[in-house]
Design a protein around this motif. Structure first.
Motif, PDB file in Angstrom:
ATOM      1  N   SER A   1       8.559  -7.542 -12.424  1.00  0.00           N
ATOM      2  CA  SER A   1       9.295  -7.591 -13.689  1.00  0.00           C
ATOM      3  C   SER A   1       8.361  -7.946 -14.850  1.00  0.00           C
ATOM      4  N   TYR A   2       7.432  -8.892 -14.606  1.00  0.00           N
ATOM      5  CA  TYR A   2       6.490  -9.292 -15.648  1.00  0.00           C
ATOM      6  C   TYR A   2       5.518  -8.156 -15.974  1.00  0.00           C
ATOM      7  N   LEU A   3       5.092  -7.403 -14.939  1.00  0.00           N
ATOM      8  CA  LEU A   3       4.234  -6.239 -15.160  1.00  0.00           C
ATOM      9  C   LEU A   3       4.940  -5.199 -16.014  1.00  0.00           C
ATOM     10  N   GLU A   4       6.218  -4.986 -15.744  1.00  0.00           N
ATOM     11  CA  GLU A   4       6.989  -4.031 -16.547  1.00  0.00           C
ATOM     12  C   GLU A   4       7.099  -4.500 -17.994  1.00  0.00           C
ATOM     13  N   GLU A   5       7.267  -5.821 -18.192  1.00  0.00           N
ATOM     14  CA  GLU A   5       7.362  -6.365 -19.552  1.00  0.00           C
ATOM     15  C   GLU A   5       6.039  -6.174 -20.295  1.00  0.00           C
ATOM     16  N   ILE A   6       4.923  -6.412 -19.583  1.00  0.00           N
ATOM     17  CA  ILE A   6       3.607  -6.243 -20.204  1.00  0.00           C
ATOM     18  C   ILE A   6       3.372  -4.777 -20.562  1.00  0.00           C
ATOM     19  N   THR A   7       3.729  -3.878 -19.647  1.00  0.00           N
ATOM     20  CA  THR A   7       3.574  -2.442 -19.905  1.00  0.00           C
ATOM     21  C   THR A   7       4.396  -2.015 -21.115  1.00  0.00           C
ATOM     22  N   SER A   8       5.632  -2.519 -21.181  1.00  0.00           N
ATOM     23  CA  SER A   8       6.494  -2.202 -22.321  1.00  0.00           C
ATOM     24  C   SER A   8       5.895  -2.743 -23.621  1.00  0.00           C
ATOM     25  N   GLY A   9       5.306  -3.946 -23.543  1.00  0.00           N
ATOM     26  CA  GLY A   9       4.682  -4.532 -24.721  1.00  0.00           C
ATOM     27  C   GLY A   9       3.506  -3.710 -25.219  1.00  0.00           C
ATOM     28  N   ILE A  10       2.693  -3.208 -24.292  1.00  0.00           N
ATOM     29  CA  ILE A  10       1.549  -2.368 -24.668  1.00  0.00           C
ATOM     30  C   ILE A  10       2.036  -1.092 -25.356  1.00  0.00           C
ATOM     31  N   GLN A  11       3.122  -0.530 -24.853  1.00  0.00           N
ATOM     32  CA  GLN A  11       3.676   0.678 -25.464  1.00  0.00           C
ATOM     33  C   GLN A  11       4.164   0.391 -26.890  1.00  0.00           C
ATOM     34  N   GLN A  12       4.722  -0.790 -27.100  1.00  0.00           N
ATOM     35  CA  GLN A  12       5.175  -1.157 -28.440  1.00  0.00           C
ATOM     36  C   GLN A  12       3.988  -1.328 -29.394  1.00  0.00           C
ATOM     37  N   ILE A  13       2.897  -1.948 -28.888  1.00  0.00           N
ATOM     38  CA  ILE A  13       1.720  -2.204 -29.723  1.00  0.00           C
ATOM     39  C   ILE A  13       1.056  -0.899 -30.139  1.00  0.00           C
ATOM     40  N   THR A  14       1.078   0.100 -29.229  1.00  0.00           N
ATOM     41  CA  THR A  14       0.417   1.370 -29.545  1.00  0.00           C
ATOM     42  C   THR A  14       1.135   2.133 -30.658  1.00  0.00           C
ATOM     43  N   LYS A  15       2.369   1.737 -30.974  1.00  0.00           N
ATOM     44  CA  LYS A  15       3.061   2.345 -32.105  1.00  0.00           C
ATOM     45  C   LYS A  15       2.438   1.810 -33.379  1.00  0.00           C
ATOM     46  N   LEU A  16       1.907   2.672 -34.207  1.00  0.00           N
ATOM     47  CA  LEU A  16       1.125   2.285 -35.378  1.00  0.00           C
ATOM     48  C   LEU A  16       1.910   1.356 -36.291  1.00  0.00           C
ATOM     49  N   GLY A  17       1.301   0.227 -36.565  1.00  0.00           N
ATOM     50  CA  GLY A  17       1.867  -0.704 -37.532  1.00  0.00           C
ATOM     51  C   GLY A  17       2.915  -1.642 -36.980  1.00  0.00           C
ATOM     52  N   GLU A  18       3.217  -1.570 -35.667  1.00  0.00           N
ATOM     53  CA  GLU A  18       4.266  -2.427 -35.114  1.00  0.00           C
ATOM     54  C   GLU A  18       3.643  -3.624 -34.413  1.00  0.00           C
ATOM     55  N   LEU A  19       4.032  -4.828 -34.803  1.00  0.00           N
ATOM     56  CA  LEU A  19       3.529  -6.054 -34.206  1.00  0.00           C
ATOM     57  C   LEU A  19       4.456  -6.477 -33.075  1.00  0.00           C
ATOM     58  N   HIS A  20       3.875  -6.758 -31.906  1.00  0.00           N
ATOM     59  CA  HIS A  20       4.686  -7.159 -30.757  1.00  0.00           C
ATOM     60  C   HIS A  20       3.940  -8.235 -29.985  1.00  0.00           C
ATOM     61  N   ARG A  21       4.664  -9.250 -29.556  1.00  0.00           N
ATOM     62  CA  ARG A  21       4.058 -10.323 -28.768  1.00  0.00           C
ATOM     63  C   ARG A  21       4.747 -10.432 -27.421  1.00  0.00           C
ATOM     64  N   ILE A  22       3.941 -10.706 -26.402  1.00  0.00           N
ATOM     65  CA  ILE A  22       4.442 -10.849 -25.034  1.00  0.00           C
ATOM     66  C   ILE A  22       4.463 -12.325 -24.686  1.00  0.00           C
ATOM     67  N   GLU A  23       5.557 -12.781 -24.135  1.00  0.00           N
ATOM     68  CA  GLU A  23       5.657 -14.183 -23.754  1.00  0.00           C
ATOM     69  C   GLU A  23       4.695 -14.488 -22.612  1.00  0.00           C
ATOM     70  N   VAL A  24       3.896 -15.533 -22.780  1.00  0.00           N
ATOM     71  CA  VAL A  24       2.951 -15.951 -21.734  1.00  0.00           C
ATOM     72  C   VAL A  24       3.679 -16.957 -20.846  1.00  0.00           C
ATOM     73  N   ARG A  25       4.069 -16.498 -19.647  1.00  0.00           N
ATOM     74  CA  ARG A  25       4.890 -17.337 -18.773  1.00  0.00           C
ATOM     75  C   ARG A  25       4.133 -17.890 -17.573  1.00  0.00           C
ATOM     76  N   THR A  26       2.942 -17.382 -17.289  1.00  0.00           N
ATOM     77  CA  THR A  26       2.191 -17.831 -16.114  1.00  0.00           C
ATOM     78  C   THR A  26       0.752 -18.154 -16.515  1.00  0.00           C
TER      79      THR A  26
END
Length: 370
Positions: free
Chosen positions: A88-113
């Motif tokens: 589940s955490y890997l999927e969240e990280i992958t989704s976060g990377i996809q959001q970051i690659t969108k030009l101009g969009e700021l996205h942060r991933i929760e650091v849980r571990t």
């Protein structure tokens, strides 16, 4: 993050594998014992449907196909349960990377571990912040370029329009006599000087801020250097009906590493600015101080106060506190920007403060190490 306390993802998967295998074996053993217990409680032969099924399981549970099928099913089930959070955490990280690659969009991933996934999420957040910062710098650079073009166009067009107007008047023989012709020619000449000064300032600003030419520095006595520049400014001070005073608050010689030819331009601009705006106060003041490992030079005038809203912007190119952009009072709008660029290249700092009594331009440079 201390590596000593990091629980790696690799060991988490190995641990999940071992737990899944043990859990699967435990389920098989528990099932075998349960079926045996049920048959032990009812040992009499029976042709009942349920009893027949149980006997068939007992007879075949030890067979390879049965064990393999039950073991695989049990292992997969427990492995999914034990690795669900990681996946589940890997999927969240992958989704976060996809959001970051969108030009101009700021996205942060929760650091849980604190494992590699946590480190990866933290690094992705850092990358996202840097990307956002780069995008903001790029937009600021585009805006600055547009403002530069607008400022240059305005400031070049104004004197050029006047020059063309007066020359057109002369060329078309509209002058009544030679005196009028000389008068208009002199105005055109003065406007040409203004135009040349602006072009020179623009060239100097570009050269200073490009950073392409390295500074050739030497050990410089800052006090003697500023005193000499102030003496050279006496003719301009006399024209402005001003005097100057020097206040030395330290008996030490202030040695710095500097390129004299570059630094001359910076302080000439600061002194010229103080004369231009300090005529009303009739005085220019220069003072020297030392603050720990820094040499401080303060150039002060006692003219009109710089409005508080303008103070943070006075070192920007083409910025003038007066909105009329008058060449008689505002200059080219590049003098302070050039001075700041030169001082920054010397690892120094320049600030300004203004009140109804005085306006100070304060420069700081690191002292030479003994």
């Amino acid at each position: 993050m201390n590596p000593k306390y990091i629980s790696t993802v690799r060991w988490k998967f190995i641990w999940a594998f071992m737990l899944s295998a043990i859990s699967g074996a435990g389920v098989l053993t528990a099932g075998y014992q349960m079926v045996n217990s049920m048959l032990y409680l009812n040992p009499a032969p029976s042709t009942g449907k349920h009893t027949a099924i149980l006997r068939w399981i007992i007879n075949h549970i030890g067979s390879a196909p049965m064990l393999a099928a039950a073991g695989i099913i049990s292992f997969l089930f427990f492995f999914f349960i034990f690795t669900k959070k990681i996946i589940s955490y890997l999927e969240e990280i992958t989704s976060g990377i996809q959001q970051i690659t969108k030009l101009g969009e700021l996205h942060r991933i929760e650091v849980r571990t604190t494992d590699e996934l946590g480190v990866l999420a933290e690094n992705i957040n850092i990358m996202s912040d840097r990307l956002q910062h780069s995008l903001m710098e790029e937009r600021a650079a585009v805006q600055a370029k547009n403002e530069l073009i607008t400022g240059v166009s305005h400031d070049l067009r104004t004197p050029l329009t006047s020059i063309l107007g007066f020359l057109d008047y002369i060329v078309k023989d509209r002058c009544r006599d030679e005196a009028e012709l000389r008068y208009y020619a002199d105005i055109a000449y003065q406007k040409t000087l203004v135009l040349r000064k602006l072009i020179d300032d623009l060239f100097e600003y570009t050269r200073v801020n490009s950073g392409e030419l390295p500074l050739v520095t030497e050990k410089l006595d800052l006090k003697a250097f500023i005193r000499q520049l102030t003496e050279e400014a006496v003719p301009e001070l006399n024209l402005a009906d001003m005097t100057y005073t020097v206040h030395d608050h330290t008996e030490e010689t202030l040695w710095i590493e500097a390129a004299p030819k570059e630094l001359v331009r910076a302080y000439e601009n600061l002194i010229a600015n103080a004369i231009r705006y300090g005529k009303g106060g009739k005085k220019l003041e220069v003072s020297f101080e030392r603050d720990e490992d820094e040499a401080i030079v303060k150039i002060s005038n006692f003219g009109e106060m710089i409005p508080e809203g303008d103070l943070p912007h006075i070192f920007e190119r083409f910025y003038r506190a007066e909105r009329s952009r008058s060449k008689h009072t505002g200059g080219s709008g590049l003098g302070l920007a050039i001075a700041k660029g030169i001082i920054d290249r010397h690892q120094g700092r320049i600030t300004a403060q203004s009140s109804s009594e005085r306006t100070d331009f304060i420069t700081r440079f690191p002292l030479c190490k003994r």
